[in-house]
Design an enzyme around this catalytic site. Structure first.
Site, short mmCIF file in Angstrom:
data_model
loop_
_atom_site.label_atom_id
_atom_site.label_comp_id
_atom_site.label_asym_id
_atom_site.label_seq_id
_atom_site.Cartn_x
_atom_site.Cartn_y
_atom_site.Cartn_z
N HIS A 12 -12.06 16.39 12.03
CA HIS A 12 -11.68 17.54 11.20
C HIS A 12 -10.17 17.84 11.30
CE1 HIS A 12 -12.92 19.88 15.03
NE2 HIS A 12 -11.61 19.77 15.04
N HIS A 59 -11.14 27.08 16.86
CA HIS A 59 -9.87 26.81 17.56
C HIS A 59 -9.01 28.06 17.70
CE1 HIS A 59 -11.14 22.98 15.77
NE2 HIS A 59 -10.32 22.32 16.55
N HIS A 192 -8.58 12.21 20.88
CA HIS A 192 -7.24 12.74 20.58
C HIS A 192 -6.83 13.76 21.61
CE1 HIS A 192 -9.80 15.65 18.36
NE2 HIS A 192 -8.78 16.45 18.14
N GLU A 239 -14.21 17.29 21.69
CA GLU A 239 -14.97 17.83 20.55
C GLU A 239 -16.17 16.97 20.18
OE1 GLU A 239 -11.27 19.94 18.10
OE2 GLU A 239 -11.89 17.94 17.56
C1 DHB Z 1 -5.57 17.61 15.12
C2 DHB Z 1 -6.92 17.31 15.37
C3 DHB Z 1 -7.85 18.34 15.59
O1 DHB Z 1 -9.16 18.13 15.89
C4 DHB Z 1 -7.44 19.66 15.53
O2 DHB Z 1 -8.38 20.63 15.67
C5 DHB Z 1 -6.11 19.97 15.29
C6 DHB Z 1 -5.17 18.93 15.09
C7 DHB Z 1 -4.57 16.53 14.86
O3 DHB Z 1 -4.82 15.35 15.13
O4 DHB Z 1 -3.50 16.85 14.33
FE FE Z 2 -10.15 20.10 16.51
#
Ligand code: DHB
Ligand code: FE
Length: 278
Positions: A12, A59, A192, A239
């Site tokens: 997302h 978030h 990530h 996540e």
């Molecule tokens: C990014 C990924 C995420 O899951 C999020 O909540 C905010 C930013 C990203 O890769 O930029």
């Molecule tokens: Fe996220």
């Protein structure tokens, strides 16, 4: 009886919202991700789910660090998005499925899950972007039930507990008397990390193993603690707990109807998986 017709797990990344707004779906940077949704659009047109239950993480829009429930559920008639500062335009209001939500809430609490009940709830990009990826015209043809899982304030619920939450949701859906087709969404991941020394961390090997486990051994990732998952997938890769919750809703085997994995979108190993019960 309500019935789960599919599980749609997807990343997302907020920048997707801006790409959607600017119509960049065919741009070479974005195309490999957006193309992953074309077969899913065909599937949606055929299957036509009535209700979405979305397992996602907030978030900081609806819950912040001062009050952070481990699990929460929306029981409202509608849900609004708001500006989160990512440059994503707000989306049309999402219709709720209040009666079904209350049924789920009661069933989950009776099944020992201490859900925070939210009669009002703002939904952030983790809820809105999967919806916009599934229905690009943003004329939502489904009613929605947000199920919010804490993946931001440690300690997090374990993978095992998220999977069990999914199982409890699955039982509650099966016990709902209306004939409704339910699509379960698991929003977030895969690997990530957005900040700190390991910013930009991606673990393709783990991600692919995790995606494989969704079919072959769905509880595989429940062996890892929240801290293990951060080590393996990054601070935000955790996540994937939402994928575990979503997968738990279907007790038996599933087949992969469509799957896509692309590195990177922004900082994220971006993945999409549509699973169907068999
Ligand atoms: C990014 C990924 C995420 O899951 C999020 O909540 C905010 C930013 C990203 O890769 O930029
Ligand atoms: Fe996220």
């Amino acid at each position: 009886m309500a019935k789960i017709v599919g599980i749609l797990n997807t990343s997302h990344v907020p920048a997707l919202g801006k790409a959607i707004h600017l119509n960049l779906q065919e741009d070479p940077y974005w195309k490999p991700f957006f193309d992953g949704f074309k077969p899913i659009h065909d599937w949606l047109a055929r299957v036509k789910p009535d209700v979405v239950i979305s397992c996602y993480n907030d978030h900081g829009l609806n819950f912040f660090l001062d009050k952070q429930p481990t699990f929460a559920i929306g029981t409202a008639n509608e849900y609004r998005s708001e500006d989160e500062g990512w440059g994503i335009p707000t989306m049309p209001t999402f219709p709720g499925a209040a009666d079904f939500s209350w049924h789920l809430r009661d069933a989950l609490v009776r099944d020992d899950f201490d859900m925070v009940t939210c009669q009002e709830m703002l939904v952030d990009h983790a809820f809105t972007l999967p919806m916009a990826l599934l229905w690009p015209d943003q004329k939502w043809p489904v009613r929605c039930i947000p199920v919010c899982v804490n993946t931001v304030l440690f300690p997090l619920p374990s993978g095992r507990r998220c999977y069990r939450l999914g199982e409890a949701i699955g039982r509650a859906v099966a016990a709902y008397p209306e004939d409704l087709k339910v699509l379960v969404i698991g929003s977030g991941g895969l690997s990530h990390q957005l900040e700190g020394e390991r910013a930009g961390f991606i673990n393709k090997e783990f991600d692919l193993q995790f995606m494989d486990s969704m079919v072959t051994d769905p509880q595989w990732a429940t062996q890892f603690s929240d801290v293990d998952l951060v080590e393996k997938t990054g601070n935000e890769g955790v996540e994937l707990l939402n994928w575990l919750a979503a997968r738990g809703t279907v007790p038996g085997p599933v087949k992969v109807t469509h799957s896509n994995f692309h590195i990177p979108i922004s900082n994220t190993a971006a993945a999409t998986m549509l699973l169907e019960p068999v």
